[in-house]
Write a protein that holds these residues in place. Structure first.
Motif, PDB file in Angstrom:
ATOM      1  N   PHE A 247       0.840  -1.200   0.000  1.00 54.38           N
ATOM      2  CA  PHE A 247       0.000   0.000   0.000  1.00 54.38           C
ATOM      3  C   PHE A 247       0.876   1.253   0.000  1.00 54.38           C
ATOM      4  O   PHE A 247       0.616   2.207  -0.728  1.00 54.38           O
ATOM      5  N   VAL A 248       1.925   1.238   0.832  1.00 57.34           N
ATOM      6  CA  VAL A 248       2.808   2.413   0.901  1.00 57.34           C
ATOM      7  C   VAL A 248       3.448   2.660  -0.466  1.00 57.34           C
ATOM      8  O   VAL A 248       3.526   3.804  -0.926  1.00 57.34           O
ATOM      9  N   VAL A 249       3.876   1.589  -1.123  1.00 57.18           N
ATOM     10  CA  VAL A 249       4.515   1.747  -2.436  1.00 57.18           C
ATOM     11  C   VAL A 249       3.518   2.394  -3.414  1.00 57.18           C
ATOM     12  O   VAL A 249       3.838   3.371  -4.092  1.00 57.18           O
ATOM     13  N   HIS A 250       2.289   1.880  -3.457  1.00 56.28           N
ATOM     14  CA  HIS A 250       1.285   2.466  -4.353  1.00 56.28           C
ATOM     15  C   HIS A 250       1.037   3.930  -4.006  1.00 56.28           C
ATOM     16  O   HIS A 250       0.974   4.789  -4.879  1.00 56.28           O
ATOM     17  N   LEU A 251       0.908   4.209  -2.722  1.00 54.03           N
ATOM     18  CA  LEU A 251       0.608   5.579  -2.306  1.00 54.03           C
ATOM     19  C   LEU A 251       1.739   6.535  -2.695  1.00 54.03           C
ATOM     20  O   LEU A 251       1.492   7.607  -3.251  1.00 54.03           O
ATOM     21  N   LEU A 252       2.969   6.162  -2.409  1.00 50.47           N
ATOM     22  CA  LEU A 252       4.082   7.067  -2.700  1.00 50.47           C
ATOM     23  C   LEU A 252       4.234   7.268  -4.208  1.00 50.47           C
ATOM     24  O   LEU A 252       4.524   8.367  -4.668  1.00 50.47           O
ATOM     25  N   ARG A 253       3.998   6.203  -4.981  1.00 50.61           N
ATOM     26  CA  ARG A 253       4.068   6.350  -6.444  1.00 50.61           C
ATOM     27  C   ARG A 253       2.993   7.310  -6.944  1.00 50.61           C
ATOM     28  O   ARG A 253       3.231   8.147  -7.798  1.00 50.61           O
ATOM     29  N   GLU A 254       1.780   7.174  -6.401  1.00 49.23           N
ATOM     30  CA  GLU A 254       0.684   8.051  -6.842  1.00 49.23           C
ATOM     31  C   GLU A 254       0.944   9.492  -6.421  1.00 49.23           C
ATOM     32  O   GLU A 254       0.678  10.425  -7.171  1.00 49.23           O
ATOM     33  N   LEU A 255       1.478   9.662  -5.204  1.00 52.13           N
ATOM     34  CA  LEU A 255       1.816  11.018  -4.747  1.00 52.13           C
ATOM     35  C   LEU A 255       2.867  11.621  -5.671  1.00 52.13           C
ATOM     36  O   LEU A 255       2.786  12.792  -6.059  1.00 52.13           O
ATOM     37  N   ASP A 256       3.849  10.826  -6.025  1.00 48.01           N
ATOM     38  CA  ASP A 256       4.932  11.290  -6.883  1.00 48.01           C
ATOM     39  C   ASP A 256       4.384  11.743  -8.238  1.00 48.01           C
ATOM     40  O   ASP A 256       4.696  12.826  -8.723  1.00 48.01           O
ATOM     41  N   ARG A 257       3.521  10.893  -8.803  1.00 45.81           N
ATOM     42  CA  ARG A 257       2.951  11.201 -10.106  1.00 45.81           C
ATOM     43  C   ARG A 257       2.119  12.484 -10.071  1.00 45.81           C
ATOM     44  O   ARG A 257       2.250  13.363 -10.913  1.00 45.81           O
TER      45      ARG A 257
END
Ligand code: BT5
Length: 327
Positions: A247-257
């Motif tokens: 979940f953290v990986v998905h969240l940080l990727r989405e925040l980055d994008r």
């Protein structure tokens, strides 16, 4: 607690064995007594590892806890991500937002992420409390240093809401709703909350801390009975535990994008995406502001995050804070 290195070495051996490994071999490899091995096994069990023991055969690592681990997260994110280029995980803290704020004051670089297994004084808005039990949820704070005038900093709350909504959807396939300004709901219950805090001079933002709390694997009995708003978790909505690491990986990727797009194209695309997830956008709403109550269609979000409502006389009212109910 065993010495950190000894516990780490023991774990390495247990993992490497891929099955049963004798206590004798462990004690020989690590150069400690079998009683010391037993104590370390007990500590690992207390930390959430399931280690089976069979008399005269030895130990077998059955499952590992879903702990947040900096090295694994960094590897999963790769080097291209600005958000998460530095990740600090801690077991227990007062509030990740407070920690991130002091790190940012000391010069922490943009994209620094703080995560905790548990918060003792998790903060909501206006001095409210955020329930933060151990090892089940996400408590995350991100340091950003955007080139923005302070009155536009609330745009980042909308950006983080979109990223959280996407991460929930990617993880579970279920679509959450965003409730203006900072709640995420599933089936009308609060699953996540956002608390962005800012350090600013008169005309420019110094830094913003994006504070994100998401209830991931929190069980019904872990919610206090007196929550002001009804709450839920991904576990309760999805029906199975989710991987916190993933979940953290998905969240940080989405925040980055979202953050990159925000820097290149401004607030427009965030606002559009936010409106798609919002439970009340374009609908007739009632907004309670203190003892006042206003009704009308929710027609938009202003550049400072204000809710725009059309009144019956045609005027457009800007509302900066209040509680929205869809009529
Ligand atoms: C929020 O405040 O929703 C912002 C929550 C932000 C929490 C994150 S965790 C990481 C970072 N570090 C921090 O210290 N904080 C941030 P607000 O809109 O004021 O909502 C608070 C209200 O939500 C409380 O008064 C309760 O009624 C309810 N609540 C408390 N804990 C909850 C939980 N775990 N899940 C759902 N609702 C909760």
């Amino acid at each position: 607690m065993p010495r950190r290195t000894a516990a780490a070495d023991l774990l390495k051996l247990l993992r490497g064995a891929g099955g049963m490994v004798s206590g004798e071999l462990l004690s020989r490899e690590l150069g400690v007594s079998r009683t010391a091995i037993w104590k370390q096994i007990s500590s690992l069990r207390a930390a959430g590892y399931r280690i089976d023991a069979i008399p005269s055969q030895g130990y077998c690592l059955a499952t590992e806890p879903d702990l947040l681990d900096e090295a694994t997260l960094r590897t999963a994110l790769g080097n291209a991500c600005l958000i998460g280029r530095r990740i600090v995980c801690c077991g227990e803290t007062g509030s990740t937002n407070a920690d991130a704020f002091s790190l940012a004051e000391q010069g922490a670089e943009e994209g620094t992420v703080l995560l905790a297994e548990r918060q003792l004084a998790g903060k909501g808005r206006l001095g409210r409390r955020w329930e933060s039990p151990t090892g089940v949820n996400l408590y995350c704070s991100v340091v950003l240093r955007p080139e923005l005038p302070p009155y536009e900093a609330p745009q980042l709350t909308f950006l983080s809401a979109v990223a959280v909504a996407r991460a929930i959807q990617i993880t579970t396939g279920l679509q959450p709703a965003i409730k203006w300004p900072n709640d995420l709901l599933m089936n009308g219950r609060k699953v996540a909350g956002l608390l962005n805090e800012m350090n600013a001079e008169t005309d420019r933002v110094g830094f913003v801390i994006l504070g994100i709390g998401v209830n991931l694997n929190m069980r019904a009995d872990q919610f206090p009975a007196d929550l002001r708003t009804p709450a839920t978790s991904l576990l309760l909505e999805y029906g199975a535990p989710v991987s916190r690491q993933l979940f953290v990986v998905h969240l940080l990727r989405e925040l980055d994008r979202e953050y990159r797009r925000f820097q290149q194209e401004g607030f427009g695309p965030v606002r559009e995406e936010w409106a798609r997830y919002c439970n009340a956008f374009g609908r007739e709403v009632q907004v309670d502001v203190g003892s006042n109550s206003l009704q009308g269609p929710f027609i938009g979000i202003d550049h400072d995050g204000a809710l725009l409502m059309k009144l019956s006389d045609g005027r457009v009212e800007r509302i900066l804070s209040g509680d929205v109910t869809v009529i």
